[in-house]
Write an enzyme that holds these catalytic residues in place. Structure first.
Site, PDB file in Angstrom:
ATOM      1  CG  LEU A 206      42.218  46.067  41.661  1.00 41.29           C
ATOM      2  CD1 LEU A 206      42.866  44.994  40.825  1.00 41.29           C
ATOM      3  CD2 LEU A 206      43.065  47.319  41.729  1.00 41.29           C
ATOM      4  CG  ASP A 207      42.442  43.995  45.010  1.00 40.72           C
ATOM      5  OD1 ASP A 207      42.715  42.974  44.355  1.00 40.72           O
ATOM      6  OD2 ASP A 207      43.294  44.818  45.363  1.00 40.72           O
TER       7      ASP A 207
END
Lengths: 290, 290, 290, 290
Positions: free
Chosen positions: D234-235
């Site tokens: 994520l990210d």
């Protein structure tokens, strides 16, 4: 100063004039005597000796609407009569009424309407006026009246009269959001409200027609935009805000224009936001932006 | 607020504390009663209700040096005793004495010394201390003493003692201009003056070793720098200034570092300039920069 | 394109001319036939039909110094004779010899000398020439000869003759680092090397004397700088690089000038770095910067 | 490289793989043999020895649609089989089909739709999907289908199945325009198209909940945004574009968020524009942006 207080009982006081000892103290005392509490204060002097004085004060005064006349009286006596200053007093809850004039380009217009809908701009938009019919649908989707006032060659005076009829008394500010007509000095005088304009800018300027092409022909690396108050000297009024964006040789004239449009809408939206919050003080042909 | 007044008879007053009605007015009155004229004023409140209050005032008071004790007395009574605020009073003509600590990198050091020589920074530099001898010649060309205090492993305490002997009582501020050693909490406590540090920064941060390599490995498009006050939490102190510069995939890790160095020296010089003008107010782990 | 290869056996080939099908392929083939391997390549066309073609190629060719004549021969035949293009061939290891002309302001000069010492600029500086003696000590500390050539009114021709004697044959590029004299068209012609200038820039331009004062009088929010090649049209030559910095009403004219100086030295250093790496291609009055 | 050619008979060829001598020449030759003319070319190598090679070529080939199979055959033989490279071949006239996923925030969505309507983005938008119904009217005004797919706790798999049914085969790219749900690795795998995300960024990062509040608590001076390809981490995926905007102590957390929104929409729009023009090449966890 972007702390804002739009709620009931908050006010903004703008004071300006020739600098002299004790103004800050005097303003504070007048407000305190009326029961107001200073929430935020910005002050500036153009020159320590013989300069111009500027102050923006946000205050809280329970029952402000009722007490306005007394406050005006006190300010008139203590600031205007005694010290020769001028002042402006605004209730934060009274949003400015801003008319937008456009032609065919939509980027500045839509950015303003969208931000207003989001609650980013403390203004209402009572009308949009255009010399072309193209943007009517876009405007009306926001629930805002759109008036088409064509400006035909040799009939500009008639068009300006129609614009004046629509605007006079109904607006506190006019924003030219890529409105491609020159506003006459007469209309400016009769409107008697601030008029904000946006236009492209380069380092250095490329005067005359086709500035983007000429900027490209010299290999400019930055294109920009300037928002300013309109005066009779076209595009020479006091500057509110400016910004630039980087470009390269790879970009065509059309792409320079697109990037220019991105800067224009951002710069104009910032200028309008600050103007609506009374953060911009005009002083002759310059500005103080708190 | 960058209008500055370093001449005789100008002073700076910094006031901070719990917000409450009437502080601005009170400060103005105290100053007026002592014969001082407010030249510039910045004020801010962190929150309209229950917030923190900050004010920086520049004033002119003929005979300031002589009248300082009286002014201190009045401020102590009217601001500290009555309102529970704290204040700092500075004569503009007294430049801060700033020691610079460096290791081997010269970019931040030289930029500070060069700006100081140009008159851009209202500070004196009584000494530069380094854990390496490399930059001695560069420093001494500016007519500034250079002290080499090696920091050997396991002998850090001795080195810090030597640093303390050099610095204690001789400086008002310490600037770490790419000084590659951690300052212990003990040294910070004993120095008892503000310590400013500069370090590279990315969006997002790349923690740990080799941040430029890791930034490149993820394709970052901006490298930046942060200047902050040093606290015991390494690199976590209140931020004074930040900036970034654009990079691309074309640039090697070494080129990223060079661009990073350009931002570092600019950001540190700005932070030091503002600190020397008392424009930066610390409040817990955050700052107000007027 | 900032990947650089200064080592032995690396070369740079710049090709430009009227666009036509197959140029990229032709250049690749010539290089391959000579045993060279393309390491990096930038190519651009001003317009898909009837435009101008630009290409910068970095290649590796073992024994480059010895093979240069053969390569020149092949390029002359296949690019110039066959396709009517022009080309420039540079050994990466041969740094450009750059003379710097200054007056009294030191910010651009010192930034160039400091970066050159750090190894950031692929150039040598055989001399600095000034019409004032002030910066002699600063220059000589870098081990660089400093020549004082006064420019007296009505004796400009003599001064330019002396400059020409110093420069002719000894330098590949001249940088005007805030040199406050106009270079005559004659001197430009006789020098026959590129001359780079830096000057302040605003949006829009403020022509004539006292631009900072006039910019302040209109409330500008950005001050900037432009580096460009010098042509006979003063300050109108092709732009290499530009940048801006934000200012506010709080800043005096002198502070605007200081911020302007910060932008000037950064913009000039970037322009010189790119020029020295042959990344800037002039085309009439515009540039392509790879 | 922003020169674009969307007309009939223009194509884009992306080549990447392990660097080796002669690739540029080989690509040029294959294209020339098929009758194609190179219009623009960008090339980069991550490291002169043992690095990765990237090239984006725009070419003109009369009858491109008909000749595609032959070109593919030649590229497969000369680049893939002979040199072990991978390539991507795109007809410029075939705009990418881009689905947009949103939640309640409208700023990124509306900016994309408005730019697409203006012709700034070479994409079609076959659908917008949201886990909330709020933005349906806004989307449908642009003539674009809006699908409401609620994501209930514990029923995320069902929701993703419904999303997959809508998207699979219908889109070439998915853009998360402030879509506040995590996309599972399974959905990423099954979609098998690039997914672009936008999120706020700070220097340094403030991990975890309430980043704007925590940024304010440390006095950050810049807020920014990062657009990146989504990976299972994520990210943490490869970065396409980043930018920042300046903030001060005067701004509340809500105002920081508004400025953050301004950067987010600009950064995402740029990232999507470049992706649609095949200017972004992924290489492991980094990107090359031509």
């Amino acid at each position: 100063m972007t702390v804002n207080h739009t709620e009931e009982d908050y006010g903004r006081l703008i004071v300006q004039g020739a600098d002299q000892p004790g103004i800050v103290s005097r303003v504070s005392t007048v407000l305190a005597e009326q029961g107001a509490n200073v929430v935020a204060l910005d002050q500036s002097t153009s020159d320590p000796t013989g300069g111009r004085f500027f102050q923006r004060t946000i205050f809280h005064l329970p029952g402000l609407s009722v007490k306005l006349p007394d406050l005006e009286l006190a300010l008139g006596e203590k600031l205007v009569d005694d010290l020769g200053l001028s002042y402006r007093l605004v209730e934060s809850k009274r949003h400015k009424r801003v008319a937008i004039l456009v032609s065919k380009a939509d980027h500045c217009l839509l950015d303003l309407l969208w931000r207003q809908r989001r609650g980013e701009l403390r203004m209402t938009v009572p009308m949009v006026i255009s010399n072309h019919p193209d943007l009517g649908d876009d405007v009306r989707q926001f629930g805002i009246p759109f008036f088409h006032v064509p400006v035909e060659k040799d009939k500009k005076a008639e068009a300006e009269k129609e614009q004046l009829n629509l605007l006079k008394g109904n607006v506190d500010t006019v924003v030219l959001a890529r409105y491609m007509q020159i506003i006459s000095g007469d209309l400016l005088d009769e409107l008697a409200v601030p008029v904000i304009n946006i236009h492209h800018s380069f380092l250095p300027a490329f005067m005359g027609a086709g500035p983007y092409q000429r900027a490209k022909d010299r290999g400019v690396k930055l294109v920009g935009a300037t928002a300013h108050y309109v005066t009779e000297d076209l595009d020479e009024g006091p500057i509110i805000e400016q910004d630039v964006i980087r470009v390269s040789h790879e970009e065509s004239v059309r792409e320079l224009q697109r990037k220019g449009a991105d800067v224009e809408r951002l710069v104009l939206s910032r200028a309008v936001a600050w103007h609506c919050d009374d953060r911009v003080i005009r002083d002759g042909n310059t500005t103080v932006v708190f």
